[in-house]
Design an enzyme around this catalytic site. Structure first.
Site, PDB file in Angstrom:
ATOM      1  N   HIS A  52      48.051  -7.875  72.030  1.00 25.50           N
ATOM      2  CA  HIS A  52      49.092  -7.618  71.042  1.00 25.50           C
ATOM      3  C   HIS A  52      49.226  -6.132  70.746  1.00 25.50           C
ATOM      4  CE1 HIS A  52      51.825  -9.034  67.902  1.00 25.50           C
ATOM      5  NE2 HIS A  52      51.303  -8.123  67.108  1.00 25.50           N
ATOM      6  N   HIS A  98      56.610 -13.308  66.206  1.00 26.16           N
ATOM      7  CA  HIS A  98      55.600 -13.830  65.287  1.00 26.16           C
ATOM      8  C   HIS A  98      55.382 -15.295  65.640  1.00 26.16           C
ATOM      9  CE1 HIS A  98      53.784 -12.490  61.225  1.00 26.16           C
ATOM     10  NE2 HIS A  98      53.435 -11.655  62.183  1.00 26.16           N
ATOM     11  N   ASN A  99      55.006 -15.520  66.894  1.00 24.58           N
ATOM     12  CA  ASN A  99      54.948 -16.867  67.444  1.00 24.58           C
ATOM     13  C   ASN A  99      53.779 -17.689  66.914  1.00 24.58           C
ATOM     14  OD1 ASN A  99      57.138 -16.043  68.978  1.00 24.58           O
ATOM     15  ND2 ASN A  99      55.894 -15.518  70.746  1.00 24.58           N
ATOM     16  N   GLN A 317      50.825  -7.594  53.733  1.00 22.43           N
ATOM     17  CA  GLN A 317      52.165  -7.102  54.044  1.00 22.43           C
ATOM     18  C   GLN A 317      52.630  -5.990  53.105  1.00 22.43           C
ATOM     19  OE1 GLN A 317      54.329  -8.745  56.853  1.00 22.43           O
ATOM     20  NE2 GLN A 317      52.137  -8.511  57.177  1.00 22.43           N
TER      21      GLN A 317
END
Length: 779
Positions: A52, A98-99, A317
């Protein structure tokens, strides 16, 4: 057991498994550090050496992509790509996935996918102006897939609507291969508001490192490593690896950051996305060829007793990391506090090329920046020389293998009975992959910011007015940008090379169909395990196809994302890989949005024309018709002649800019018949079509795909002008490109005649009912 000087004890085998590292990786880490890593350092390597973050399996393939072009200002390597769209305006854009998070926590997984890509955009100094998404789910006859769809769409809608960025378009497809592993790809566009592009490289030794945004918690710890591994029956246990987003904090962050960037007091910026504080600090240091030191005791936290490992790997986040001018630090902190954001100096830029982390008065990590960012491992794989035997067998399929047509009816190999062409059209329109996505996009706010030209579903590409919101200029803005996300994953599964060429060509075609000039792409490569011989061949072949198409169409790659290990493992340890899905996000520019056109017929008696290429295959092989009506996924996808493709698009764009063409629609899933039906449905008008039977099979005329084909309509009052224009340009036409009139717009019915025989006579109302209600019926 490993015993470090800070008493950090851990079981090596267990730690390597958690971090998704191999023993060879561990030995290389020891060599880089010249010591054995403590648990915190091992965790930092785990995320930074994941697929990633460092593309360790795909980097050799990505290097083939063309990345330079006359409009490209920033290519791969920064947070997002940047292109010049004229009028001294710069467009920032990127696509991300964002699987895996969406598979186990669909609402938050999808919501934070939106938040993450928006941060990539405004970190460059651009205001986000649009979002598109490309989604894949298993077939909706399985309730778990319905639940995933509901959760993902709700998450995208919640975050995008609350943050005030319109969701203007996208695509969605359903296939059993995605049942255990849905795909959630989000593309965002932004318009630069700062004088200079804000980059991520740290500068000036001694400059403060400023943390801004939300507090840090334990949510999302290890998210990058989680995203780089396959999904299993125990993946639900990884829910803590899914982040939790707050769009209202993101909205404040957008405004505060753009405000701060305009002062010129921010030297470098990086959002804290995958791998959190570890990745942002390492990349800022590496991109600036300097180092960074950070004291975790100064990081705003929302939980007590967090370890250094948790601070560094948290993916909480709405957080940013800045390098700022020392003399302006108080002004900036005050500015961020005004927006209700935490702002704290947590470190500084240092002259040595390393990342140094302190916690509770001790150094807990000291790693060369190159080891985390630039000089990361690359896994080289052998590429098989020939396609797998099962694909070669499928490529042998011929249209003659289908049942013969008798009295305008054909036997369905899937349902074991005969259907008329009229019935087939209605069946295809009701298939969720072709049907209207209205149930989905009506949940999105597509009109916020008041710059969306066409509502979702009305045009082949989204069109957005490039109005600079921060300027109080009341003059009308005509310039715009078009964007489309595309991939026919069935074609890619059957031929990764041809299918990927087609994905680039279709995305460019969709942008051209609204009247915009394709400029550049961002891509999201969703594939299964690269450790599989076939999986890596698919990835390699796909990259070759994208490279060839982008070079031919002059649409360079400005960046993107690679998402591997998209496969699910059931309780019997059987692995199901997804269909390879290289999603292409194409952007184009249009000087006058008043010239942009949609798919809808405009006036009764307008002429309907067809443009296409004889060199580009037009075939039932690999088609939606073959899959959904006959139950067969076979045949070799159409070959696309890229020179003809480019010519067809250019010719159409010029006709649109000359105000001759009033609607256009590319022919894709379902072929000509479905493209005609969609234009009828969108306009609530009919069409009368006359086709010549220049091939043996009527179902090829109606449902074949490929051929670089576009249907378009000419205003009835400009038909002579159009014929003159066509005559003047005929000399430039390649012999393999055709333009022919096939009918006219009518009132209430889609009527198709082949060789003067009527084979379809369906009221638009009936077409609409099948098309519009298919997905909503599952809810």
């Amino acid at each position: 057991m490993i015993n470090q000087e800070n008493n950090d004890l851990y079981d090596l085998n267990e730690a390597l498994q958690v971090e998704n590292l191999t023993l060879n990786d561990y030995e290389e880490i020891c060599k880089r550090l010249k010591k054995k890593p403590n648990r915190t350092e091992l965790g930092m390597f785990g995320v930074m050496w994941s697929e990633h973050c460092c593309y360790r399996n795909s980097k050799p393939l990505l290097s083939k992509f063309p990345t330079k072009g006359k409009n490209v200002l920033v290519g791969p390597g920064e947070n997002a790509g940047v292109i010049d769209v004229g009028n001294n305006q710069k467009l920032v854009f990127k696509i991300e996935s964002h699987n895996h998070p969406s598979a186990i926590e669909p609402f938050q997984g999808a919501a934070t996918g939106v938040g993450g890509i928006l941060r990539d955009i405004f970190t460059m100094g651009a205001r986000p102006i649009a979002v598109l998404n490309s989604l894949r789910f298993g077939n909706l006859d399985k309730s778990s897939n319905v639940d995933l769809l509901r959760g993902v769409v709700s998450g995208i809608a919640h975050y995008g609507n609350c943050v005030g960025v319109p969701t203007v378009g996208g695509e969605i497809d359903f296939d059993d291969s995605y049942s255990g592993n849905p795909l959630v790809n989000v593309m965002a566009l932004g318009l630069l508001e700062t004088e200079e592009i804000v980059c991520s490289g740290a500068k000036n030794v001694g400059s403060p490192v400023l943390y801004v945004g939300n507090t840090t918690g334990r949510d999302g710890v290890g998210g990058a490593s989680f995203a780089s591994s396959e999904l299993t029956t125990t993946s639900l246990d990884d829910r803590p690896a899914v982040q939790v987003g707050d769009p209202f904090v993101e909205k404040s962050l957008i405004e505060a950051c753009l405000d701060a960037f305009k002062t010129g007091d921010v030297i470098a910026a990086q959002d804290m996305g995958a791998a959190g504080l570890t990745c942002s600090s390492a990349e800022m240091a590496a991109n600036g060829n300097l180092g960074i030191s950070i004291d975790l005791d100064l990081v705003p936290s929302r939980e007590d007793d967090m370890s250094s490992y948790q601070y560094l790997l948290s993916e909480s986040q709405e957080r940013m990391l800045f390098v700022v001018k020392e003399e302006k630090i108080n002004d900036l902190i005050e500015k961020f506090n005004k927006w209700g954001l935490y702002a704290s100096v947590i470190g500084e830029v240092i002259g040595t090329n390393e990342v140094i982390i302190s916690h509770k008065g001790k150094i807990v990590a000291q790693i060369p920046t190159s080891a985390l960012s630039d000089d990361t491992p690359v896994n080289f794989h052998n590429v098989i020389n020939n396609p797998p035997d099962d694909l070669l067998n499928k490529w042998e399929w011929k249209e003659n293998d289908l049942p013969e047509i008798h009295e305008q009816k054909i036997f369905s190999l899937k349902e074991n009975k005969k259907f008329s062409f009229q019935e087939i059209i209605l069946k295809l329109l009701s298939n969720p992959s072709i049907a209207s996505k209205r149930w989905i996009y009506k949940q999105y706010d597509s009109q916020v910011q008041a710059n969306t030209v066409f509502k979702p579903g009305k045009s082949d590409a989204a069109v957005v007015r490039l109005r600079e919101q921060y300027k109080k200029n009341k003059s009308k803005v005509f310039s715009g940008v078009a964007a489309s996300v595309d991939c026919n994953s069935r074609w890619v599964a059957l031929d990764p090379f041809r299918g990927s060429i087609a994905a680039v060509a279709e995305s460019a075609r969709n942008v051209s169909c609204v009247g915009a000039e394709p400029v550049a792409i961002t891509n999201n490569l969703n594939f299964s395990s690269p450790e599989s011989e076939i999986g890596y061949w698919q990835l390699s072949s796909s990259c070759n196809g994208i490279t060839e198409a982008c070079k031919a169409l002059e649409t360079p790659v400005t960046g993107g994302n690679v998402s591997l290990y998209n496969e699910s493992k059931n309780k019997d340890n059987l692995i199901t890989p997804i269909n390879p899905t290289p999603v292409i996000g194409m952007v184009g520019k249009i000087d006058n949005i008043e010239k942009a056109i949609s798919c809808e017929w405009k006036n009764i008696d307008d002429q309907i024309w067809l443009i296409g290429s004889y060199k580009s295959d037009t075939t039932i092989a690999a088609s939606s018709y073959l899959e959904y009506f006959h139950g067969e996924i076979t045949g070799r996808p159409p070959k696309i002649d890229l020179l003809d493709e480019k010519f067809c698009q250019s010719f159409l764009r010029n006709a649109i800019l000359n105000s001759l063409v009033v609607s256009s629609h590319d022919i894709s899933d379902g072929g000509l018949a479905i493209a005609l039906a969609e234009s009828c449905i969108l306009s609530a008008k009919g069409a009368t079509i006359e086709l010549k039977k220049d091939i043996n099979r009527e179902d090829n005329l109606l449902f074949a795909e490929g051929g670089s084909r576009i249907i378009f309509s000419i205003n009835k009052i400009k038909q002579n002008e159009w014929l003159n224009y066509l005559k003047q340009n005929q000399i430039n036409f390649p012999s393999s490109v055709y333009v022919k009139k096939i009918g006219h717009v009518s009132s209430e019915t889609l009527k198709i005649n082949i060789q003067d025989k009527n084979i379809c006579n369906i009221r638009v109302e009936e077409l609409s009912e099948k098309f519009n209600n298919s997905i909503s019926d599952y809810f």
